[in-house]
Structure formats: C-alpha cells, structure tokens
Write a protein that holds these residues in place. Structure first.
Motif, short mmCIF file in Angstrom:
data_model
loop_
_atom_site.label_atom_id
_atom_site.label_comp_id
_atom_site.label_asym_id
_atom_site.label_seq_id
_atom_site.Cartn_x
_atom_site.Cartn_y
_atom_site.Cartn_z
N ALA A 199 -6.13 2.95 15.45
CA ALA A 199 -7.70 2.95 14.86
C ALA A 199 -7.46 3.24 13.41
O ALA A 199 -8.34 3.04 12.47
N ALA A 200 -6.48 4.23 12.76
CA ALA A 200 -6.19 4.50 11.62
C ALA A 200 -5.70 3.28 10.83
O ALA A 200 -5.98 3.05 9.70
N HIS A 230 -4.18 9.91 4.56
CA HIS A 230 -4.20 10.23 5.94
C HIS A 230 -3.81 11.71 6.53
O HIS A 230 -2.96 12.24 6.26
N TYR A 231 -5.01 12.64 6.80
CA TYR A 231 -4.82 14.05 7.07
C TYR A 231 -5.02 13.98 8.54
O TYR A 231 -5.92 14.04 9.17
N LYS A 263 0.86 -1.21 0.03
CA LYS A 263 -0.04 -0.02 0.01
C LYS A 263 0.97 1.22 0.03
O LYS A 263 1.95 1.17 0.47
N ILE A 264 0.54 2.28 -0.82
CA ILE A 264 1.18 3.52 -0.73
C ILE A 264 0.14 4.50 0.10
O ILE A 264 -0.98 4.98 -0.08
N ALA A 265 0.84 5.18 1.20
CA ALA A 265 0.15 5.99 1.92
C ALA A 265 0.90 7.34 1.89
O ALA A 265 2.06 7.54 2.08
N VAL A 266 0.22 8.49 2.10
CA VAL A 266 0.57 9.93 2.08
C VAL A 266 -0.12 10.35 3.34
O VAL A 266 -1.23 10.37 3.60
N ILE A 267 0.72 10.63 4.40
CA ILE A 267 0.19 10.97 5.45
C ILE A 267 0.79 12.51 5.93
O ILE A 267 2.02 12.78 5.93
N ILE A 268 -0.26 13.23 5.89
CA ILE A 268 0.05 14.55 6.09
C ILE A 268 -0.16 15.16 7.87
O ILE A 268 -1.11 14.63 8.32
N GLY A 303 -9.28 3.31 -2.85
CA GLY A 303 -8.49 4.39 -2.03
C GLY A 303 -9.17 4.62 -0.66
O GLY A 303 -10.36 4.14 -0.71
N VAL A 304 -8.62 5.00 0.25
CA VAL A 304 -9.02 5.25 1.47
C VAL A 304 -8.47 6.52 1.87
O VAL A 304 -7.41 6.77 1.83
N ILE A 305 -9.44 7.23 2.59
CA ILE A 305 -9.04 8.48 3.09
C ILE A 305 -9.50 8.69 4.59
O ILE A 305 -10.69 8.06 5.03
N ILE A 306 -8.70 9.07 5.36
CA ILE A 306 -8.93 9.11 6.77
C ILE A 306 -8.70 10.47 7.48
O ILE A 306 -7.36 11.07 7.02
#
Length: 269
Positions: free
Chosen positions: A240-241, A95-96, A6-11, A145-148
């Motif tokens: 949880a995330a 993930h914002y 999985k590719i995750a962008v964590i802001i 896609g997943v947005i958290i």
C-alpha cells in the motif's frame, strides 16, 4: 522500478524481536526492490543495519544507508533529514512507521499513567510532527514530495487503551492538514490504517506482555478478521505504501487507506 531515482527516508526501518517481518522493514525492502535510494532510520542501529543487509543481499537495493535516531528527540530527526538532503540533494518520500502501545505500558482511561501517556504520545505523534517539520521545507523548495504516515484502524474501532487510539486518530487529522496546506507545493500526504497484522510487534510483544503463546495470540486475532479470517502481514502495508509513494498515486492526497481485511467495514452501525 516504480520508485526509480526516488529518495526515501523511512523512519522505523528496523524491527522488534520476533517471527516474520514488520511493516517498516517490509516497506524498506519493497521500496528497495522498486529502485528507491533509502535512508533507513531506526532507534536501533543494529536493526537498521540488518534491514539494509537484507535489502542489499536479497532485494537488489541500489543504495541504502542505516541511520540511528530516537524519534523522541527532534534533534535526531532533524539530523536524519539533513543527512539525506546532504547526501542525495533532495527527499522525495518521507515514510513514518513508528508506533507503540502495550510495549509503552498503555492503559485504560482510568489506569493510564502520565509517564506512559507522554512516552507513547512522543513516539506515535510528536515524532511524526517533528519529522514532517524538517522535511517540509525541502519538499516545498523542490515543489514535490510524498509523506506517508502509518496510523491504525484502532483510531475508529473499539480499542481498550487510551493513548494509542488517541495518537493514531490525531495522526489522521494531522496528515489531512499536511495534505491541504501543502497541495500548492505539489506535496502529497496520505495515511495508511493497518488492521490486525501478523508482525513481531503486534504478536510477539503481546505474547510476552500478556503471558500467552504466539499461537494463542495469532488464533485470537485471526478469528476477528472478516477476510478469510487471517491477519495481514507487513507486506500488505508495504505494498500500500509503495502505491501511495509512486507516481501511480499522483492525484491522491489527504486519503485514509485501510489495509485491514474488512475490519472497518465490519464496524457496527
């Protein structure tokens, strides 16, 4: 390895000065531990780099890259999303985890200033909207896609400062809108609501702003938590995330998940 491949962008991947681990850094470390490739985005490149070093040296990160971006600038967020897409060819998770309150000089409804309102709104809400704006076409094209988004139980609880509460409440409804408008593309969008947390931003910032010791702030907050009278930590939010980002949550979208030790259950009715 629940996030393998999985590719995750964590802001919000860096951390405020203080004791312990923040929600954003903890999430990076848990995602790395579970096999994700991560773009660790923060306004402080040094803090993002520090997170990446910990992830590589202590949590077995397969691939992690720091990236400097100011969430108040759409162009920075667009650049971060474009970088991740160019490097890995897709983005599976956004993930914002950015938010400010007292550090942004939030105030009561009669004391809030225009400058503080604008700053906090830009960081907490507009940045989230703009990050999602640029990731959605990628996720729509790949049909997944997943947005958290990280909100707060302050959206529902009594909270003295107007802008934090308003922006965190708005984030919940915005994320629900994302969920229903993008369900046909296989995109899931969910919100996490942390309660009282023992993190550097929550504790050390308040200690500095209100002239108290860290121990005083911790004691005042612990007593308000129904579950064992102890605050949660960044790891609780990260876990949880991780669940919401994983395929274990493949049938969950539009959810609002409190991570609060019973704080919302304890609201007066």
């Amino acid at each position: 390895m629940r996030l393998q491949d999985k590719i995750a962008v964590i802001i919000g991947a860096g951390q405020s000065p203080g004791v312990g681990v923040g929600n954003g850094r903890a999430t990076v470390l848990r995602f790395a531990q579970e096999g994700a490739r991560i773009l660790a985005v923060d306004r402080s490149l040094a803090s993002a780099e520090e997170t990446c070093e910990i992830a590589k040296n202590e949590y077995g990160a397969i691939e992690i890259v720091p990236f400097e971006a100011d969430v108040c600038k759409e162009s920075d967020l667009a650049a971060a999303i474009a970088f991740a897409k160019e490097k890995w060819g897709r983005i599976d998770i956004l993930h914002y985890n950015v938010g400010i309150s007292v550090s942004g000089k939030d105030g009561s409804p009669t004391e809030i200033t225009e400058e503080a309102f604008d700053l906090i709104t830009h960081v907490n809400l507009r940045g989230c909207v703009m990050a999602c704006k640029h990731v959605l076409p990628i996720m729509q094209a790949q049909q997944s896609g997943v947005i958290i988004n990280i909100s707060s139980i302050s959206a529902f609880q009594r909270y003295p400062w107007v802008t934090y509460k308003a922006t965190k409440a708005a984030m919940i409804e915005y994320t629900k809108q994302l969920a229903i408008e993008n369900a046909e593309f296989g995109i899931r969008a969910n919100t996490i609501l942390p309660g009282l947390m023992d993190t550097p931003m929550a504790i050390d910032t308040r200690a500095r702003v209100f002239g108290k010791t860290r121990e005083q702030v911790v004691a005042e907050r612990n007593v308000k938590v129904p579950l064992r009278h102890r605050m949660g930590t960044g790891w609780d939010v990260a876990n949880a995330a991780l669940f919401l980002a994983s395929d274990e949550a493949q049938f969950i979208t539009g959810a609002v998940l409190p991570v609060d030790g019973g704080g919302l259950v304890n609201l007066p009715r």
